[in-house]
Design a protein around this motif. Structure first.
Motif, short mmCIF file in Angstrom:
data_model
loop_
_atom_site.label_atom_id
_atom_site.label_comp_id
_atom_site.label_asym_id
_atom_site.label_seq_id
_atom_site.Cartn_x
_atom_site.Cartn_y
_atom_site.Cartn_z
N TYR A 1 0.41 -1.49 -2.46
CA TYR A 1 0.23 -1.21 -3.88
C TYR A 1 -1.22 -0.91 -4.25
CZ TYR A 1 4.90 -3.25 -4.31
OH TYR A 1 6.24 -3.51 -4.18
N LEU A 2 -2.14 -1.15 -3.33
CA LEU A 2 -3.56 -1.04 -3.68
C LEU A 2 -4.01 0.37 -4.06
CD1 LEU A 2 -5.33 -3.51 -1.22
CD2 LEU A 2 -4.28 -3.94 -3.46
N PRO A 3 -3.54 1.45 -3.40
CA PRO A 3 -4.02 2.78 -3.79
C PRO A 3 -3.75 3.10 -5.26
CG PRO A 3 -3.01 2.90 -1.63
CD PRO A 3 -2.72 1.52 -2.17
N GLY A 4 -2.54 2.78 -5.74
CA GLY A 4 -2.22 3.05 -7.15
C GLY A 4 -3.05 2.21 -8.10
N ILE A 5 -3.23 0.92 -7.76
CA ILE A 5 -4.05 0.04 -8.60
C ILE A 5 -5.48 0.54 -8.62
CG2 ILE A 5 -4.92 -2.30 -8.93
CD1 ILE A 5 -2.41 -3.29 -7.40
N ALA A 6 -6.01 0.88 -7.45
CA ALA A 6 -7.40 1.36 -7.36
C ALA A 6 -7.60 2.64 -8.17
CB ALA A 6 -7.78 1.59 -5.90
N GLU A 7 -6.61 3.52 -8.13
CA GLU A 7 -6.71 4.77 -8.89
C GLU A 7 -6.75 4.49 -10.39
OE1 GLU A 7 -3.81 8.57 -9.62
OE2 GLU A 7 -3.96 7.83 -7.56
N ARG A 8 -5.89 3.59 -10.85
CA ARG A 8 -5.86 3.26 -12.28
C ARG A 8 -7.19 2.62 -12.72
NH1 ARG A 8 -0.93 1.99 -13.18
NH2 ARG A 8 -0.52 3.64 -14.69
N LEU A 9 -7.71 1.69 -11.91
CA LEU A 9 -8.96 1.03 -12.28
C LEU A 9 -10.14 2.00 -12.21
CD1 LEU A 9 -8.53 -2.44 -10.54
CD2 LEU A 9 -8.16 -1.84 -12.94
N ALA A 10 -10.09 2.93 -11.27
CA ALA A 10 -11.16 3.93 -11.20
C ALA A 10 -11.16 4.81 -12.45
CB ALA A 10 -11.00 4.79 -9.95
N GLU A 11 -9.98 5.15 -12.94
CA GLU A 11 -9.88 5.94 -14.17
C GLU A 11 -10.41 5.15 -15.37
OE1 GLU A 11 -5.92 7.28 -14.83
OE2 GLU A 11 -5.98 8.78 -13.23
N ALA A 12 -10.12 3.84 -15.38
CA ALA A 12 -10.59 3.01 -16.49
C ALA A 12 -12.10 2.84 -16.47
CB ALA A 12 -9.91 1.64 -16.43
N ALA B 1 -12.70 -2.95 -7.39
CA ALA B 1 -11.58 -2.47 -6.58
C ALA B 1 -10.66 -3.63 -6.20
CB ALA B 1 -12.09 -1.79 -5.32
N PRO B 2 -9.35 -3.39 -6.16
CA PRO B 2 -8.41 -4.48 -5.86
C PRO B 2 -8.51 -4.95 -4.42
CG PRO B 2 -7.26 -2.38 -5.88
CD PRO B 2 -8.65 -2.10 -6.36
N TRP B 3 -8.13 -6.20 -4.23
CA TRP B 3 -8.11 -6.81 -2.90
C TRP B 3 -6.70 -6.82 -2.33
CZ3 TRP B 3 -10.99 -12.11 -3.81
CH2 TRP B 3 -12.37 -11.86 -3.96
N PRO B 4 -6.58 -6.76 -0.99
CA PRO B 4 -5.30 -7.09 -0.37
C PRO B 4 -5.13 -8.61 -0.35
CG PRO B 4 -6.91 -6.58 1.32
CD PRO B 4 -7.60 -6.36 -0.01
N LEU B 5 -4.06 -9.10 -0.93
CA LEU B 5 -3.81 -10.54 -0.97
C LEU B 5 -2.33 -10.77 -1.26
CD1 LEU B 5 -5.34 -13.33 -0.87
CD2 LEU B 5 -5.24 -13.29 -3.35
N GLN B 6 -1.70 -11.67 -0.51
CA GLN B 6 -0.30 -11.97 -0.76
C GLN B 6 0.04 -13.35 -0.23
OE1 GLN B 6 2.35 -9.43 1.68
NE2 GLN B 6 0.55 -8.85 2.84
N ALA B 7 1.16 -13.88 -0.70
CA ALA B 7 1.67 -15.14 -0.19
C ALA B 7 2.29 -14.89 1.19
CB ALA B 7 2.71 -15.71 -1.14
#
Length: 206
Positions: free
Chosen positions: A62-73, A80-86
């Motif tokens: 999911y990180l590419p889409g999140i990173a793209e949205r945050l870069a636009e903002a 930039a988002p981190w990889p992290l999961q349970a």
């Protein structure tokens, strides 16, 4: 082609959630969001809470889409988002973690506990001490059952839909989640009714 995903629910619930976060996070400085999904909450809350560093995180897919949205903002407080999961192995917890101690003032997660298996919910809570400050807050948004009962017919139908898609998912009992929180030194300080039969539950550590 954009890699961003879209959630209509995020658009509907972001303002009610932000109103609660403003009350609880006014004296916080660094927030870790677990399960950022589309990144819509990360962008909106970082803009609405400019005193905070808002660290988004999720499964690497999911990180590419999140990173793209945050870069636009282009917000200075939304890195930039981190990889992290349970994770369940090698032991239940959150991974991967940086080498340095994180000690976030607050952790936020929305619409995650009913999507993952109960074993992964347990792993998420087991991993919280590794990312939270001693007096950190945990804020979780989503549907909950109380005393084993659904809070609405729509939640009952939603739970049936979840289990048909993945038998290990489902709306969690608030009391069971509170027990997981208590085992990590977290005490419930607020449990608020939110639109669409959701709750926003806040715990404090220490």
């Amino acid at each position: 082609m954009t890699q961003q995903r879209w959630s209509e629910a995020c658009e509907r619930n972001r303002d009610p959630i932000l109103a609660v976060l403003r009350r609880h996070l006014h004296d916080r400085r660094r927030v870790l969001e677990i399960g950022s999904g589309t990144g819509q909450h990360a962008a909106y809350f970082a803009a609405g809470l400019p005193h905070l560093l808002w660290q988004a995180s999720d499964h690497p897919d999911y990180l590419p889409g999140i990173a793209e949205r945050l870069a636009e903002a282009a917000l200075p407080n939304a890195p930039a988002p981190w990889p992290l999961q349970a994770v369940l192995v090698p032991e239940p917890g959150l991974a991967p973690l940086p080498a340095e101690r994180l000690a976030f003032d607050a952790v936020f997660s929305a619409n995650t506990l009913h999507i993952m298996s109960w074993a992964h919910v347990q792993a998420l809570f087991a991993g919280l001490p590794a990312v939270m400050a001693d007096d950190g807050l945990l804020c979780v948004y989503g549907p909950f059952n109380y005393n084993g009962n659904y809070s609405s017919d729509s939640n009952r139908q939603f739970d049936a839909w979840l289990k048909a898609r993945d038998p290990e998912s489902g709306i969690r009992d608030a009391e069971a989640v509170d027990a997981l929180a208590a085992a990590q030194g977290l005490a419930l300080i607020e449990d608020l009714a939110m639109p669409a039969n959701n709750r926003l539950r806040v715990w404090r550590r220490g």
